[in-house]
Design a protein around this motif. Sequence first.
Motif, PDB file in Angstrom:
ATOM      1  N   LEU A 183       6.616  -2.730  -4.370  1.00  0.00           N
ATOM      2  CA  LEU A 183       6.906  -2.777  -2.942  1.00  0.00           C
ATOM      3  C   LEU A 183       7.143  -1.357  -2.424  1.00  0.00           C
ATOM      4  O   LEU A 183       8.277  -0.913  -2.220  1.00  0.00           O
ATOM      5  CB  LEU A 183       8.134  -3.660  -2.669  1.00  0.00           C
ATOM      6  CG  LEU A 183       8.065  -5.090  -3.233  1.00  0.00           C
ATOM      7  CD1 LEU A 183       9.294  -5.879  -2.823  1.00  0.00           C
ATOM      8  CD2 LEU A 183       6.799  -5.800  -2.763  1.00  0.00           C
ATOM      9  N   ALA A 184       6.053  -0.651  -2.209  1.00  0.00           N
ATOM     10  CA  ALA A 184       6.108   0.777  -1.867  1.00  0.00           C
ATOM     11  C   ALA A 184       6.194   0.998  -0.359  1.00  0.00           C
ATOM     12  O   ALA A 184       5.333   1.655   0.239  1.00  0.00           O
ATOM     13  CB  ALA A 184       4.900   1.496  -2.466  1.00  0.00           C
ATOM     14  N   LEU A 231      -0.312  -1.475  -6.176  1.00  0.00           N
ATOM     15  CA  LEU A 231       0.369  -0.738  -5.121  1.00  0.00           C
ATOM     16  C   LEU A 231       0.448  -1.527  -3.814  1.00  0.00           C
ATOM     17  O   LEU A 231      -0.560  -2.038  -3.328  1.00  0.00           O
ATOM     18  CB  LEU A 231      -0.366   0.582  -4.878  1.00  0.00           C
ATOM     19  CG  LEU A 231       0.135   1.472  -3.738  1.00  0.00           C
ATOM     20  CD1 LEU A 231       1.568   1.912  -3.977  1.00  0.00           C
ATOM     21  CD2 LEU A 231      -0.790   2.674  -3.563  1.00  0.00           C
ATOM     22  N   GLY A 232       1.637  -1.582  -3.241  1.00  0.00           N
ATOM     23  CA  GLY A 232       1.831  -2.277  -1.976  1.00  0.00           C
ATOM     24  C   GLY A 232       1.430  -1.446  -0.773  1.00  0.00           C
ATOM     25  O   GLY A 232       1.799  -0.273  -0.662  1.00  0.00           O
ATOM     26  N   LEU A 233       0.655  -2.046   0.115  1.00  0.00           N
ATOM     27  CA  LEU A 233       0.245  -1.418   1.370  1.00  0.00           C
ATOM     28  C   LEU A 233       0.891  -2.187   2.524  1.00  0.00           C
ATOM     29  O   LEU A 233       0.632  -3.382   2.687  1.00  0.00           O
ATOM     30  CB  LEU A 233      -1.276  -1.448   1.539  1.00  0.00           C
ATOM     31  CG  LEU A 233      -2.132  -0.873   0.410  1.00  0.00           C
ATOM     32  CD1 LEU A 233      -3.617  -1.053   0.754  1.00  0.00           C
ATOM     33  CD2 LEU A 233      -1.807   0.594   0.164  1.00  0.00           C
ATOM     34  N   PRO A 234       1.718  -1.546   3.338  1.00  0.00           N
ATOM     35  CA  PRO A 234       2.332  -2.270   4.464  1.00  0.00           C
ATOM     36  C   PRO A 234       1.396  -2.337   5.658  1.00  0.00           C
ATOM     37  O   PRO A 234       0.921  -1.308   6.146  1.00  0.00           O
ATOM     38  CB  PRO A 234       3.557  -1.405   4.790  1.00  0.00           C
ATOM     39  CG  PRO A 234       3.136  -0.019   4.420  1.00  0.00           C
ATOM     40  CD  PRO A 234       2.198  -0.153   3.230  1.00  0.00           C
ATOM     41  N   PHE A 235       1.134  -3.543   6.102  1.00  0.00           N
ATOM     42  CA  PHE A 235       0.338  -3.725   7.318  1.00  0.00           C
ATOM     43  C   PHE A 235       1.269  -3.836   8.524  1.00  0.00           C
ATOM     44  O   PHE A 235       0.977  -4.551   9.484  1.00  0.00           O
ATOM     45  CB  PHE A 235      -0.523  -4.977   7.191  1.00  0.00           C
ATOM     46  CG  PHE A 235      -1.783  -4.778   6.370  1.00  0.00           C
ATOM     47  CD1 PHE A 235      -1.983  -3.632   5.626  1.00  0.00           C
ATOM     48  CD2 PHE A 235      -2.766  -5.760   6.336  1.00  0.00           C
ATOM     49  CE1 PHE A 235      -3.131  -3.452   4.860  1.00  0.00           C
ATOM     50  CE2 PHE A 235      -3.931  -5.591   5.583  1.00  0.00           C
ATOM     51  CZ  PHE A 235      -4.111  -4.435   4.847  1.00  0.00           C
ATOM     52  N   TYR A 236       2.365  -3.119   8.478  1.00  0.00           N
ATOM     53  CA  TYR A 236       3.334  -3.105   9.572  1.00  0.00           C
ATOM     54  C   TYR A 236       4.002  -1.738   9.597  1.00  0.00           C
ATOM     55  O   TYR A 236       3.863  -0.932   8.668  1.00  0.00           O
ATOM     56  CB  TYR A 236       4.394  -4.201   9.383  1.00  0.00           C
ATOM     57  CG  TYR A 236       5.323  -3.937   8.210  1.00  0.00           C
ATOM     58  CD1 TYR A 236       6.545  -3.298   8.394  1.00  0.00           C
ATOM     59  CD2 TYR A 236       4.971  -4.310   6.921  1.00  0.00           C
ATOM     60  CE1 TYR A 236       7.384  -3.033   7.334  1.00  0.00           C
ATOM     61  CE2 TYR A 236       5.799  -4.051   5.854  1.00  0.00           C
ATOM     62  CZ  TYR A 236       7.009  -3.416   6.058  1.00  0.00           C
ATOM     63  OH  TYR A 236       7.841  -3.150   4.995  1.00  0.00           O
TER      64      TYR A 236
END
Length: 346
Positions: A183-184, A231-236
């Motif tokens: 949760l990057a 790897l986490g990518l935030p769409f926010y």
Amino acid sequence: MTIPFVKAGYWSSTSQFAVGSIESSHFTHLFCAFAELNAETFEVSFPTPTMLDFKTFTQTVQRRNPDVRTLLSIGGPVSNPSIFASMASQAGGRKIFINSSIKLARTNNFHGLDLSWLYPSTADESRHLGELLKEWHDAIVDDAKGIGKPQLLLTAQVFYSPRRYSYPDAPIISHSLDWVNVLAYDFYSPSNSPNQTGAHSALRSKGEQPSVETGINAWIESGVEKTKLVLGLPFYGCAWLLADKNINEISSPAKGAPPSYPTGTIGYNQIKNFIARDQHTKVKFDTGTETHYCYDHTICISYDDTKSIIKKVEYAKEKELHGYFAWHVGYDSNWILSETAARGGV
């Protein structure tokens, strides 16, 4: 042997985004989030308001992409971590949890299970989580042998760095899980940094400040195989109310979340609207953190756009990670970020 690059996304049952609207062709895996853990019985179940969405999730998303694999995610940010701790501390509780999760996944045609225990916080909880993962993995192996079907996938969400919370030893994680979802993001937000804006999902940073790079390196240094990291990518993005309209860069004085976005969270689709509604809104790329930010006369938003998404996917490939996942697909705008990430991960 080349390990397939994971291109995953989470669907959130609280997002009011229709499962049937997911453009699943952009993904190799989709997570259905979140199933619930009963505090008394330790059984896993679907949330009542969206039960039908969960039951038909796999069938629905495979209409556009028959090859997409689905995982049922259990827990999430609004779940009570003490219930997971209680369940994991008891052999009987772990068995009930494991058996009910496997049954629920099989009955509803999911291809895997995902644990979102946020977060184990003591040495005992870490040890019990290790026991849970080992027993869960073994049960999944036995289940597949018993019914003659492919093994269910088993994954887990983890904090961006292993140095903050208590996690089992690396060999347990590497052996028990197909991969971990790092949760990057949320390094800085109005909730943890109300008085100063920050890059909520910086790719790079100076020193040991939170970033994708420092977190991934810490997981690798802990002994977890890099091919087990997704790897986490935030769409926010994260939005702050500026304390001074003339000071509006990353690390500027702030006064918490703006009234228009009281949680501080703003989806990429909303960010696009925020930028488009006022010609005076400025859009910038911060070279130090390699992320985007925008601001008007009162609000500053830290977020990822196509340029930073490409850089993160390239980073994941260069580091030979197992792939990426997006949180969450309902935040995207016309699938811009999903398509960009998928192209970058070829």
